[in-house]
Scaffold this motif. Structure first.
Motif, PDB file in Angstrom:
ATOM      1  N   TYR A   1       0.829  -1.209   0.000  1.00 39.80           N
ATOM      2  CA  TYR A   1       0.000   0.000   0.000  1.00 39.80           C
ATOM      3  C   TYR A   1       0.863   1.258   0.000  1.00 39.80           C
ATOM      4  N   LYS A   2       0.225   2.382  -0.396  1.00 42.18           N
ATOM      5  CA  LYS A   2       0.896   3.686  -0.282  1.00 42.18           C
ATOM      6  C   LYS A   2       0.178   4.489   0.793  1.00 42.18           C
TER       7      LYS A   2
ATOM      8  N   GLU B   1      -1.204   7.327   0.671  1.00 36.52           N
ATOM      9  CA  GLU B   1      -2.486   7.926   0.247  1.00 36.52           C
ATOM     10  C   GLU B   1      -3.630   6.904   0.211  1.00 36.52           C
ATOM     11  N   ASP B   2      -3.276   5.608   0.128  1.00 37.59           N
ATOM     12  CA  ASP B   2      -4.328   4.590   0.154  1.00 37.59           C
ATOM     13  C   ASP B   2      -5.074   4.615   1.486  1.00 37.59           C
TER      14      ASP B   2
ATOM     15  N   CYS C   1      -9.407   6.511   4.017  1.00 38.53           N
ATOM     16  CA  CYS C   1     -10.200   5.869   5.077  1.00 38.53           C
ATOM     17  C   CYS C   1     -11.110   6.906   5.711  1.00 38.53           C
TER      18      CYS C   1
ATOM     19  N   TRP D   1     -13.398   1.007   0.687  1.00 41.95           N
ATOM     20  CA  TRP D   1     -12.207   1.054  -0.168  1.00 41.95           C
ATOM     21  C   TRP D   1     -11.540  -0.314  -0.275  1.00 41.95           C
TER      22      TRP D   1
ATOM     23  N   ILE E   1      -9.906  -2.024   1.722  1.00 36.57           N
ATOM     24  CA  ILE E   1      -8.527  -2.071   2.234  1.00 36.57           C
ATOM     25  C   ILE E   1      -8.293  -3.418   2.914  1.00 36.57           C
TER      26      ILE E   1
END
Lengths: 153, 226
Positions: A15-16, A18-19, A23, A78, A80
């Motif tokens: 992940y980055k 900004e990911d 949230c 998202w 995640i």
């Protein structure tokens, strides 16, 4: 307490930063988390936000107990993959349990999980922590088979 | 049709029953499984570095090339890891439930039905989540049970987690989680994952924990009782 290098969390989990900025803090992950079905009171969102802010601690109970059920991912707007973020955290903070150590050691030697070896490595845990009482029910799981050694590249 | 077969570590030991069952079901149905030579562990959920996990499974895909690009992986976790390592979509990685469609199962000569049996199909986590690697038909087992005259119960717990991979970390938590599943299940629970089998069997008091292959073999007349 040990602070975790969040850059490494991003590298390991893929992940980055900004990911995690997307949230929304809706905490649906907490509302569906398996561990909250049995009253463990955990909030996976805390992990995402603290990594985003760069000050995550490795003492979060999920580092030890996340079952990787992916219910959080399934509900997250998202998608995640919080279990994979937690696994990265665990790896970086070297919070490996005896089972994980035995598992990795088997892969190192055989290239596979050779269960008789893992049981042997775990024998003191099995004895000390009361797993022996399950053995009568586990008879069907024990089998004598020789290990296969996977060829090294 | 020949499939490359990835049994995975559990099916060589504690889940031998699932391995034998899969080979038998595929054999009876005329599909040939050939084990991937020298396959290695998929890494399960024990590694934190996602690229390390993917490279472990990519090795297996490479080894499968000698047999087929159609790979059968019965363990839900292995099948997830293999699917995720196939970035280019060159392979078709299948859980047996993706091959044994309802139409297909209905077309085979059944020797027995499930009349009088109330059964709970317990999928657990990784066959249904994450969606990218989930099986195609998430109600396949319910349909099979109903089509062969059985009754389905306990659908609300079909995708709950038994806590299996924490069994040797904290058995109290796993006990509590498995009780949630067992309480809502019927006397016959059908499972797909070696860890679910172990956990539910350990904490079950009289409920029978079966692999889905046991159920299919029973219908095919290859197994005397459930």
């Amino acid at each position: 307490m040990q602070m975790i290098d969040t850059e490494k969390v991003f590298e390991y989990s893929g992940y980055k930063k900004e990911d995690f900025s997307v949230c929304l803090g809706c905490k649906i992950c907490a509302s569906v988390c398996t561990l909250n079905d049995i009253g463990e009171n955990v909030n996976p969102q805390e992990i995402l936000i603290s990594i985003f802010l760069g000050k995550v601690l490795n003492t979060h109970p999920l580092v030890r107990l996340c079952t990787s059920c992916y219910r959080c991912t399934d509900s997250c707007p998202w998608s995640i993959r919080i279990p994979e973020v937690i696994r990265a955290l665990k790896e970086i903070s070297q919070k490996e349990e005896s089972f994980g150590k035995a598992f990795r050691s088997s892969i190192k030697i055989f290239g596979r999980i050779y269960e008789p070896y893992v049981i042997l490595k775990l024998s003191s845990v099995l004895l000390r922590k009361g797993y022996i009482k399950f053995f009568p029910k586990w008879i069907e799981y024990f089998s004598l088979h020789l290990p296969h050694f996977v060829r090294r590249d | 049709m020949v499939y490359a077969y990835y049994p995975g570590c559990s099916l060589k030991g504690s889940a031998k029953k699932l391995d034998v069952g899969i080979r038998k079901v595929f054999g009876v149905l005329g599909m040939h499984l050939e084990e991937i030579p020298d396959w290695n562990c998929c890494g399960a959920v024990e590694y934190g570095d996602a690229s390390e996990i993917r490279s472990m499974s990519r090795k297996n895909l490479f080894k499968a090339l000698k047999v087929s690009t159609r790979i059968i992986a019965p363990c839900p976790l292995c099948s997830k890891n293999l699917k995720e390592s196939d970035g280019s979509g060159e392979f078709s990685i299948l859980h047996p439930l993706d091959v044994l469609s309802l139409d297909f199962l209905m077309s085979i000569p059944a020797k027995k039905d499930l009349k009088g049996y109330v059964i709970t199909p317990y999928y657990g986590c990784l066959l249904l989540r994450p969606k990218e690697t989930a099986i195609k038909d998430k109600e396949i087992m319910e349909k099979v049970i109903l089509s062969f005259g059985g009754q389905v119960a306990g659908e609300e717990i079909k995708d709950k987690c038994c806590g299996g991979n924490k069994f040797f970390v904290d058995k109290e938590i796993v006990y509590k989680l498995s009780k949630i599943v067992l309480k809502k299940s019927s006397p016959f629970i059908v499972v797909f994952c070696p860890l679910c089998h172990m956990v539910l069997k350990t904490f079950s008091e009289g409920q029978k924990v079966l692999y889905f292959t046991d159920l299919i073999l029973y219908i095919l007349g290859e197994k005397k009782e459930l």
